[in-house]
Scaffold this motif. Structure first.
Motif, mmCIF file in Angstrom:
data_model
loop_
_atom_site.group_PDB
_atom_site.id
_atom_site.type_symbol
_atom_site.label_atom_id
_atom_site.label_comp_id
_atom_site.label_asym_id
_atom_site.label_seq_id
_atom_site.Cartn_x
_atom_site.Cartn_y
_atom_site.Cartn_z
ATOM 1 N N ILE A 1 1.875 10.807 -10.631
ATOM 2 C CA ILE A 1 1.536 9.643 -9.639
ATOM 3 C C ILE A 1 0.187 10.778 -9.099
ATOM 4 C CG2 ILE A 1 1.858 8.920 -7.803
ATOM 5 C CD1 ILE A 1 4.391 8.769 -8.425
ATOM 6 N N LYS A 2 -0.950 10.553 -8.946
ATOM 7 C CA LYS A 2 -1.963 10.545 -8.514
ATOM 8 C C LYS A 2 -2.480 10.101 -6.707
ATOM 9 C CE LYS A 2 -1.973 13.051 -12.660
ATOM 10 N NZ LYS A 2 -2.085 12.207 -13.343
ATOM 11 N N VAL A 3 -1.802 9.089 -6.618
ATOM 12 C CA VAL A 3 -2.257 7.969 -5.582
ATOM 13 C C VAL A 3 -1.554 7.032 -5.287
ATOM 14 C CG1 VAL A 3 -3.707 6.270 -4.496
ATOM 15 C CG2 VAL A 3 -4.768 7.777 -6.977
ATOM 16 N N ILE A 4 -1.346 7.323 -3.643
ATOM 17 C CA ILE A 4 -0.269 6.812 -3.006
ATOM 18 C C ILE A 4 -1.006 5.724 -1.944
ATOM 19 C CG2 ILE A 4 2.024 7.132 -1.049
ATOM 20 C CD1 ILE A 4 2.707 9.720 -2.650
ATOM 21 N N LEU A 5 -0.504 4.785 -2.007
ATOM 22 C CA LEU A 5 -1.165 3.686 -0.712
ATOM 23 C C LEU A 5 -0.345 3.271 0.174
ATOM 24 C CD1 LEU A 5 -3.659 2.163 -3.166
ATOM 25 C CD2 LEU A 5 -4.187 4.017 -1.760
ATOM 26 N N ASP A 6 -0.411 3.306 1.451
ATOM 27 C CA ASP A 6 0.323 2.941 2.263
ATOM 28 C C ASP A 6 0.383 1.286 3.013
ATOM 29 O OD1 ASP A 6 1.907 2.032 3.980
ATOM 30 O OD2 ASP A 6 2.177 3.913 5.048
ATOM 31 N N VAL A 7 0.047 0.611 2.487
ATOM 32 C CA VAL A 7 -0.863 -0.326 2.887
ATOM 33 C C VAL A 7 -0.297 -1.597 3.877
ATOM 34 C CG1 VAL A 7 -1.228 -3.002 1.659
ATOM 35 C CG2 VAL A 7 -1.546 -1.019 0.144
ATOM 36 N N HIS A 8 -1.123 -1.596 4.778
ATOM 37 C CA HIS A 8 -0.341 -2.478 6.206
ATOM 38 C C HIS A 8 -1.704 -3.233 6.275
ATOM 39 C CE1 HIS A 8 2.101 0.882 7.671
ATOM 40 N NE2 HIS A 8 1.093 1.753 7.171
ATOM 41 N N ARG A 9 -1.279 -4.340 7.999
ATOM 42 C CA ARG A 9 -2.219 -4.922 8.334
ATOM 43 C C ARG A 9 -2.660 -4.161 9.714
ATOM 44 N NH1 ARG A 9 0.393 -6.471 11.929
ATOM 45 N NH2 ARG A 9 2.126 -7.959 12.500
ATOM 46 N N ASP A 10 -3.371 -4.737 10.444
ATOM 47 C CA ASP A 10 -3.998 -4.272 11.510
ATOM 48 C C ASP A 10 -3.292 -5.259 12.575
ATOM 49 O OD1 ASP A 10 -5.262 -2.796 13.508
ATOM 50 O OD2 ASP A 10 -6.971 -2.243 12.372
ATOM 51 N N ALA A 11 -3.370 -5.230 13.824
ATOM 52 C CA ALA A 11 -3.237 -6.381 14.734
ATOM 53 C C ALA A 11 -3.984 -6.487 16.441
ATOM 54 C CB ALA A 11 -1.609 -5.497 15.442
ATOM 55 N N ILE A 12 -5.281 -7.354 15.797
ATOM 56 C CA ILE A 12 -5.890 -6.236 17.167
ATOM 57 C C ILE A 12 -6.362 -8.201 18.287
ATOM 58 C CG2 ILE A 12 -8.523 -6.406 17.508
ATOM 59 C CD1 ILE A 12 -8.668 -6.162 14.060
ATOM 60 N N GLU A 13 -6.652 -7.570 19.178
ATOM 61 C CA GLU A 13 -6.295 -8.471 20.403
ATOM 62 C C GLU A 13 -7.469 -8.760 21.597
ATOM 63 O OE1 GLU A 13 -2.753 -9.701 21.812
ATOM 64 O OE2 GLU A 13 -1.738 -10.234 20.402
#
Length: 383
Positions: free
Chosen positions: A261-273
């Protein structure tokens, strides 16, 4: 003795017989002075540990089935918390873990918005543009926001470094891992521009939360010949605190089992108010509403954030940002480079990416994840 009492608390919660528990408690009194008080103290002060045992998350690979980490869980997220845009509030809980766990609720299967309640809040769509001038590094396509004390020239030089790894196409060995530190993050259940403040924008349903976006990204990469694994562990459930410690252990377990494994992506969503209005980062691609995405690349500040290879991660972020904006103009917000950690010491291909925000719909987010993955496949030389 502390371990003994901790075990006793788990037995009590697990429904051990009253006779057996009474016998064990009697033994504890004989073994140590103040045994009753000690047993009660352990049971009361450590409920989170008991909950973590009673409510296991989604299955991990064979190498990831070890106990929760003991060392990484004690490493706090650094305290500085710069915002990703001057006019927005940083979502994704800034740099630190929340100390209280938000509620995770199922998303109702809704095809149209229900009647708007009196306490509803407004949603506003906003397209974030690329930055320029002081505090920004302009790329061939896209840009980087400099939220560090480094001169822009330092980040610009790092961004030109190119990929610090090579991806083997059509390999039998995994090249990319996608995971989710905050897997229960989810999206707006309907498309109307109002939200229910009682809905926490979190769900245990992997078909509706961040795992749904990660699954689509994984499918795109695998279809392109990039062997990609997707971990659906709910690192933030049932306990939200120390979720980064748990996801770090998951990443290291995968690397131990699959050193390819070369790449580790931590996938989130933002929260903007803004003043009670939730902002949905939105663009249009091929005539369809698509959530905007933002890469976050941590930077070493020499004290609270120790990322010795941060320049390599930033070079990867710059290359991916450029590819996304070249292929799909308007898809991205500027890369955020700041004093953040986010487990980006695990590999030189470790990045966090925010896919939309809590005011976007799941469809808008999945579409954005698909485009981000297609651009990544293109960056790695896949047809």
């Amino acid at each position: 003795m502390k371990h003994f009492y901790r075990l006793l608390g788990r037995m009590l919660l697990g429904g051990a017989s009253a006779v057996f528990c009474a016998a064990m408690l009697w033994a504890s009194v004989q073994l140590a002075p103040g045994g009753w008080l000690t047993a009660a103290a352990v049971f009361v002060t450590e409920p989170a540990g008991v909950r973590d045992i009673l409510h296991s998350s989604a299955a991990k690979p064979a190498a990831a089935e070890s106990a929760l980490p003991s060392i990484t869980d004690t490493v706090p997220e650094p305290s500085p918390s710069p915002t990703p845009q001057p006019e927005t509030n940083a979502g994704d809980d800034g740099n630190k873990e929340n100390t209280s766990a938000p509620e995770s609720t199922p998303i109702p299967e809704i095809t149209a918005a229900p009647e708007r309640p009196d306490n509803a809040g407004d949603i506003a769509a906003q397209t974030y543009r690329q930055g320029s001038g002081d505090g920004y590094i302009t790329l061939a396509a896209g840009s980087i926001k400099n939220s560090t004390d480094n001169d822009d020239a330092v980040l610009a030089e790092a961004a030109e470094g190119g990929l610090p790894f090579s991806i083997e196409l059509n390999s039998d060995e995994p090249q990319v891992l996608i995971l989710h530190t905050h897997a229960t993050e989810c999206y707006q259940p309907w498309d109307d521009l109002w939200y229910d403040p009682d809905f926490a924008a979190r769900s245990l349903d992997t078909s509706m939360n961040m795992c749904a976006v990660g699954a689509r990204m994984t499918a795109i990469l695998n279809e392109a010949g990039i062997n990609t694994l997707h971990d659906e562990t709910l690192h933030d459930s049932p306990s939200y605190t120390e979720s980064y410690g748990r996801s770090a252990q998951t990443a290291r377990d995968y690397l131990e089992q699959y050193p390819s494994i070369k790449v580790i992506l931590d996938v989130h969503r933002d929260a903007i108010e803004q003043d009670g209005t939730r902002i949905k980062p939105l663009t249009q691609i091929d005539g369809e509403d698509t959530a905007q995405v933002m890469i976050i690349a941590g930077c070493n500040n020499g004290s609270t954030v120790i990322l010795p290879d941060w320049e390599k991660n930033l070079a990867f972020a710059a290359a991916w940002e450029t590819e996304m904006e070249t292929l799909y103009p308007g898809l991205t917000r500027p890369v955020l480079c700041g004093y953040r950690f986010y487990n980006q010491d695990v590999t030189t291909g470790s990045l966090l990416i925010e896919i939309g925000g809590h005011a976007n719909t799941l469809e808008e987010a999945v579409r954005a994840g698909e485009y981000a993955a297609k651009a990544l496949a293109s960056l790695f030389g896949a047809a």
